[in-house]
Design an enzyme around this catalytic site. Structure first.
Site, PDB file in Angstrom:
ATOM      1  N   GLU A  59       3.212   5.770  12.074  1.00 44.56           N
ATOM      2  CA  GLU A  59       3.978   4.880  11.191  1.00 44.56           C
ATOM      3  C   GLU A  59       5.360   5.447  10.886  1.00 44.56           C
ATOM      4  O   GLU A  59       6.348   4.707  10.822  1.00 44.56           O
ATOM      5  CB  GLU A  59       3.207   4.639   9.890  1.00 44.56           C
ATOM      6  CG  GLU A  59       1.978   3.770  10.115  1.00 44.56           C
ATOM      7  CD  GLU A  59       1.239   3.444   8.836  1.00 44.56           C
ATOM      8  OE1 GLU A  59       0.789   2.303   8.699  1.00 44.56           O
ATOM      9  OE2 GLU A  59       1.086   4.341   7.973  1.00 44.56           O
TER      10      GLU A  59
ATOM     11  N   ASP B 126       3.174  -1.486   6.444  1.00 44.01           N
ATOM     12  CA  ASP B 126       2.284  -2.142   7.418  1.00 44.01           C
ATOM     13  C   ASP B 126       2.829  -3.500   7.864  1.00 44.01           C
ATOM     14  O   ASP B 126       2.783  -3.842   9.056  1.00 44.01           O
ATOM     15  CB  ASP B 126       0.875  -2.310   6.836  1.00 44.01           C
ATOM     16  CG  ASP B 126       0.173  -0.974   6.632  1.00 44.01           C
ATOM     17  OD1 ASP B 126       0.733   0.070   7.007  1.00 44.01           O
ATOM     18  OD2 ASP B 126      -0.957  -0.978   6.074  1.00 44.01           O
TER      19      ASP B 126
ATOM     20  N   HIS C 163      -2.470   7.401   8.594  1.00 42.93           N
ATOM     21  CA  HIS C 163      -1.907   6.660   7.459  1.00 42.93           C
ATOM     22  C   HIS C 163      -0.762   7.472   6.878  1.00 42.93           C
ATOM     23  O   HIS C 163      -0.981   8.527   6.292  1.00 42.93           O
ATOM     24  CB  HIS C 163      -2.988   6.411   6.397  1.00 42.93           C
ATOM     25  CG  HIS C 163      -2.433   5.705   5.190  1.00 42.93           C
ATOM     26  ND1 HIS C 163      -2.091   4.384   5.207  1.00 42.93           N
ATOM     27  CD2 HIS C 163      -2.129   6.154   3.951  1.00 42.93           C
ATOM     28  CE1 HIS C 163      -1.609   4.048   4.030  1.00 42.93           C
ATOM     29  NE2 HIS C 163      -1.604   5.099   3.254  1.00 42.93           N
TER      30      HIS C 163
ATOM     31  N   GLU D 281       0.827  -1.210   0.000  1.00 38.65           N
ATOM     32  CA  GLU D 281       0.000   0.000   0.000  1.00 38.65           C
ATOM     33  C   GLU D 281       0.861   1.261   0.000  1.00 38.65           C
ATOM     34  O   GLU D 281       1.825   1.364   0.771  1.00 38.65           O
ATOM     35  CB  GLU D 281      -0.849  -0.026   1.289  1.00 38.65           C
ATOM     36  CG  GLU D 281      -1.829   1.107   1.429  1.00 38.65           C
ATOM     37  CD  GLU D 281      -2.551   1.059   2.780  1.00 38.65           C
ATOM     38  OE1 GLU D 281      -1.946   0.627   3.781  1.00 38.65           O
ATOM     39  OE2 GLU D 281      -3.720   1.470   2.822  1.00 38.65           O
TER      40      GLU D 281
ATOM     41  N   HIS E 211       2.222   4.732   0.952  1.00 38.47           N
ATOM     42  CA  HIS E 211       2.297   5.435   2.240  1.00 38.47           C
ATOM     43  C   HIS E 211       2.926   6.811   2.053  1.00 38.47           C
ATOM     44  O   HIS E 211       3.754   7.239   2.870  1.00 38.47           O
ATOM     45  CB  HIS E 211       3.110   4.624   3.247  1.00 38.47           C
ATOM     46  CG  HIS E 211       2.308   3.569   3.946  1.00 38.47           C
ATOM     47  ND1 HIS E 211       1.949   2.383   3.350  1.00 38.47           N
ATOM     48  CD2 HIS E 211       1.772   3.518   5.194  1.00 38.47           C
ATOM     49  CE1 HIS E 211       1.236   1.659   4.201  1.00 38.47           C
ATOM     50  NE2 HIS E 211       1.110   2.331   5.331  1.00 38.47           N
TER      51      HIS E 211
ATOM     52  N   GLU F 226      -7.644  -1.920   7.370  1.00 39.21           N
ATOM     53  CA  GLU F 226      -8.804  -2.485   6.679  1.00 39.21           C
ATOM     54  C   GLU F 226      -8.917  -4.002   6.794  1.00 39.21           C
ATOM     55  O   GLU F 226      -9.924  -4.589   6.400  1.00 39.21           O
ATOM     56  CB  GLU F 226      -8.758  -2.097   5.191  1.00 39.21           C
ATOM     57  CG  GLU F 226      -8.985  -0.619   4.915  1.00 39.21           C
ATOM     58  CD  GLU F 226      -7.712   0.229   5.003  1.00 39.21           C
ATOM     59  OE1 GLU F 226      -6.722  -0.208   5.639  1.00 39.21           O
ATOM     60  OE2 GLU F 226      -7.704   1.336   4.439  1.00 39.21           O
TER      61      GLU F 226
ATOM     62  N   HIS G 148      -2.573  -3.446   9.231  1.00 38.24           N
ATOM     63  CA  HIS G 148      -3.274  -2.699   8.160  1.00 38.24           C
ATOM     64  C   HIS G 148      -4.742  -2.566   8.566  1.00 38.24           C
ATOM     65  O   HIS G 148      -5.448  -3.562   8.745  1.00 38.24           O
ATOM     66  CB  HIS G 148      -3.116  -3.448   6.839  1.00 38.24           C
ATOM     67  CG  HIS G 148      -3.893  -2.906   5.681  1.00 38.24           C
ATOM     68  ND1 HIS G 148      -3.730  -1.623   5.193  1.00 38.24           N
ATOM     69  CD2 HIS G 148      -4.829  -3.491   4.892  1.00 38.24           C
ATOM     70  CE1 HIS G 148      -4.542  -1.459   4.148  1.00 38.24           C
ATOM     71  NE2 HIS G 148      -5.221  -2.561   3.957  1.00 38.24           N
TER      72      HIS G 148
END
Ligand code: ZN
Ligand code: MN
Length: 268
Positions: free
Chosen positions: A187, A50, A182, A39, A41, A127, A125
């Site tokens: 992170e 993640d 995010h 994904e 970032h 989701e 992650h």
């Protein structure tokens, strides 16, 4: 080649089959399965963030509890605009829900059928969570497992372990909420602590938190995601905050697993 997140001795991928058998024979084998995503970032963090973070946390927890880390699942469910910027963005390659549920069901069934006593899915992650839950539930049904004192599965997302006190130290100006964290301070700071060579802080962009509606609209209205792909800016990130969060999460999660699953406290 060593850092806070790199511990080959706790990785099952680095273990031979006969050592694995001996581990199963203890009757107390606990496998931590890190879960991540592929994904975007933003411009400053890598696509595998993640899974890199969930794996680093899993390795540190394994060292504290005697558990072992199974191969990570480094693809995840589709990025959603209100939590990951959206699945339309370049750099985001996702599984659909049916696939993620199926993969989770297979992994959990296989690990338990091999004789692993407890499986811990350590999610990184946002989701993924409900689909991991569903895969676990179906796997337990397949195996006919319902006894409270038998083999079991624990499922968690690591950020749920960040304490109020830690939040206060990491976000002195107020916490924006996990859903829009995010590519933000959580992170980025964790990556600066664990994988500093993979962070390009000079490419980070400061911008206000994303303003997103209460609804989801599909197809997504792409312009609602900030240009960077981050939902909150990484401004204020540093390795010290990352270390604080990492060490507190690892300590509290390890303590939970020791208490819940009867694992051994202290370095393995
Ligand atoms: Zn992420
Ligand atoms: Mn994510």
């Amino acid at each position: 080649m060593t850092g806070p997140g790199i511990h080959p001795e706790v990785r099952l991928s680095h273990t031979d089959a006969f050592t694995f058998r001996d581990w199963l024979a203890t009757g107390q084998a606990t496998a931590l399965v890190p879960v991540g995503a592929f994904e975007q970032h933003g411009p400053h963090l890598p696509l595998g963030t993640d899974g890199l973070l969930s794996t680093a946390i899993a390795e540190a927890v394994a060292r504290q509890t005697g558990a072992r880390v199974a191969q990570p699942l480094t693809y995840g469910y589709k990025s959603q605009q209100k939590s990951g910027g959206g699945n339309h963005l370049p750099g985001t390659v996702s599984l659909d829900a049916v696939t993620l549920i199926g993969v989770t069901r297979c992994l959990v069934s296989s690990l338990l059928a091999q004789g692993v006593r407890h499986v811990v899915l350590l999610n990184g992650h946002y989701e993924n969570y409900q689909f991991l839950y569903e895969g676990v539930d179906l796997a337990l049904g397949d195996l006919g497992l319902s006894a409270e004192d038998g083999p079991s599965v624990v499922l968690l997302s690591y950020w749920d372990y960040v304490s109020e006190q830690t939040l206060g130290a990491v976000y002195p100006d107020g916490f924006p909420g996990w859903d829009i964290e995010h590519g933000g301070v959580l992170e980025t700071s964790l990556m600066l602590h664990l994988e500093p060579g993979l962070v390009q802080l000079e490419r980070a962009v400061d911008h206000p938190p994303a303003q997103l509606p209460r609804f989801d609209r599909l197809p997504v209205v792409a312009g609602r995601t900030p240009e960077t792909g981050c939902l909150s800016a990484p401004t204020g990130s540093d390795a010290g905050k990352g270390r604080l969060m990492f060490e507190q999460v690892v300590a509290d999660l390890s303590a939970d697993l020791v208490a819940e699953l009867g694992l051994a406290a202290g370095p393995a």
